[in-house]
Design an enzyme around this catalytic site. Sequence first.
Site, PDB file in Angstrom:
ATOM      1  N   ASP A 536       0.839  -1.198   0.000  1.00 23.39           N
ATOM      2  CA  ASP A 536       0.000   0.000   0.000  1.00 23.39           C
ATOM      3  C   ASP A 536       0.874   1.248   0.000  1.00 23.39           C
ATOM      4  OD1 ASP A 536       0.548   0.750   2.899  1.00 23.39           O
ATOM      5  OD2 ASP A 536      -0.324  -1.233   3.175  1.00 23.39           O
ATOM      6  N   GLU A 616      22.821 -20.843 -18.966  1.00 24.09           N
ATOM      7  CA  GLU A 616      21.876 -20.057 -18.152  1.00 24.09           C
ATOM      8  C   GLU A 616      22.589 -18.883 -17.483  1.00 24.09           C
ATOM      9  OE1 GLU A 616      18.539 -23.390 -16.856  1.00 24.09           O
ATOM     10  OE2 GLU A 616      20.500 -23.412 -15.872  1.00 24.09           O
TER      11      GLU A 616
END
Length: 753
Positions: A536, A616
């Site tokens: 928030d 990777e």
Amino acid sequence: MAIIIDENCGVFTLHTRNSTYQMKADFRNLLLHTYYGEKTDNSDKSLLLFQTDRGFSGNPYEMGKRDRTYSMDSLPQEYSSFGTGDYRITSLRVQNGDGSQGADLRYTGYQVQKGKYGIPGLPAVYAEDEEAETLIIRLEDSYSRMEVELYYGILEELDIITRAVKITNGGIEDIILKKAASMNLDWEYGDFEMVSFYGRHCMEMNFQREEIHHGIQAVGSIRGASSHQYNPFVLLCEKGSDERMGSCYGFSFVYSGEFLIEAEKDQIDRTRLICGIHPDNFSWNLSSGDTLWLPEVIMSHSGSGTGRVSRNFHKVIREHICRGEWKNRRRPILINNWEATYFKFTGDKLIAIAKEAKKLGIELFVMDDGWFGKREDDNSSLGDWVPNEKKLGCTLKELAERIVAEGIQFGIWLEPEGISEDSDLYRNHPDWAVGVPGRKPCLSRGQLILDFSRKDVQDYIIEQIFDLLDGIPVTYVKWDCNRAICDKFSRMLDSSRQGEFSHRYVLGLYRVLEELTERFPKILFESCSGGGGRFDAGMLFYTPQIWASDTTDAIERLSIQYGASFGYPVSVMGTHVSMVPNHQTGRVTPLSTKGCMAMAGTFGYELDIDKLTQEEKAEIKEQTDVFKKHYDLIQHGDYYRISSPLEGTCTVWEIADPSGGEALVSAVYHHVQANPVPVRVKVQGLKDEADYQLYLNENFEEKYPGKRLPHGFASGEVISGASLRQFGFVVPEAMNGFQAWQIYIKECSCSCE
Ligand code: DGJ
């Protein structure tokens, strides 16, 4: 001038660049809400209100005998209160000294201030004096002498208006606030839909758009925090509006505790929206002379769809909520060991991860849960912030220094609000845990929560953390909180004040965060509550980023981050690339897709580097290079939602530089089909008259021999900004499941002719 006041008519008109807001103190000094929407003039809109006798909608005493059309039950009000004949949802419910409930609020005056007001002890939008103006309107209930001050902050350029409320008991008798919302907004007409975001742990921020129907619709939290279940951000959209068209309003509650956002369509099809602290667990005693500030709501209106409202919120949160050293500084790409090791690690293992990560362009190593007390699982030690030197193989300082010596910064996980029953802190201070004496508390993740409403507990935690971190080269803290609050009771509050507990807890949390961020101004704080349990605008005032979800699955993250993007900028969303199969869903997604997704946020990794192949690792190095190259564009650019993960085959979003000079389009196939319908992207935010070239993140011809790239991507092709906006380009097809493409668009000086 953003604030225009017509004293003769009692009309207050607030203008932002593209919107207007108006109120009027009428002949009875009732403060009417007369307009909020597209920019208009200063004329008195109350002249256009329609009133008639609605029957069973009573009238104020002095009006009842001469004008039965004047009713609190149907007039659009600026701050409604219970007990005055308004039977809709109301923003204020007060119990007076004599036990009666009600307050008849009348306008008594106003004040204008340069700059933006602040709120003591609560987070709020801040601005330079020349960027904002403040209007304060005073209302009073002459019976109890309670004063209500309505605060409005106008950030004209940003199309933002904020609201907050300050209530003072100016009488001699105590009063009790039983409901005290921060905002009431009435619409005289209009058909609206409410967009809200619901969810659960690991699956936050699901988008939901529903018609406002007769009756009451609400989202909220009674969990002690804003919660995974509903986010304190909503939109009210005119029916038929979409990303780019129509009237839409956004409301962000700058608060991390229990909240309620309710909408009601009334008997005559008028809509009311109320936003504030949830009244279910709330009551507040105001003795004579006492004051209570209520948290702020940020509002924005756009006449051109939800996309614009979101961009307004992105800007205000990025520039006027987030604070401190890290507000504008480039945040480090981090690697966190949680999904790599969980609780099972040694100091050497952590150093090995950090060392390898450094080689791949990662800049910060974060040691997650399990480094303190005797914590080998989540059943013990919260509260004992004492490093487990046996496990680490050295002191915390030595570990941090060894990691920093590898050329990578050091960060640490904390859960300061948590307390385990199996901890020295609990054994010494069982009364510091939230709970009702004599009753067994509700456990969650096997733990309790510290009573942050108590000043002694707040002081203890501040000192504990200060002692822990002081002198250690820490540049990042992850502030976690892994349960909701039940058994709301504080031993420090007398029985008549237990209704204050939840709000006092949040005020205590804010105080601790304020003190610690002041003491450690150079530390980057990221908050977290099992992912997005406290995502928030309130938390963002103290921590400029929040771990958005405990789900790291890139495809699930599409909808989580899509939902979050309506009210929050990418610069605040904690996002990581993790291992496959994903630990939460078991899904396998390409590394490039995970990277693309994580770049729509703060960007980092959460995996065991030792388990990666050389290919990777090489790809990760490329990703960190790409992110660093486009950092400013991604974090500060204008964000456009192009297509949604909830429909179609491909989720597309775009971030454009405000100058129109470059843009990054990200496209992730969330649904893979044979012979798919082309996904066309009409690019926004570019300059019609300029020329552009499109670059694909992957070396397509080499990787997919024999496959054809759509037009626009062939090397050297130049396309005008107008064509990209009006006609758009087609995203290359998915060559493997859940494929992602990043398409970088750059202005070029070459000409098509
Ligand atoms: C919940 C967080 O969201 C995770 O990332 C991790 O930090 C765990 N807590 C640790 O307990």
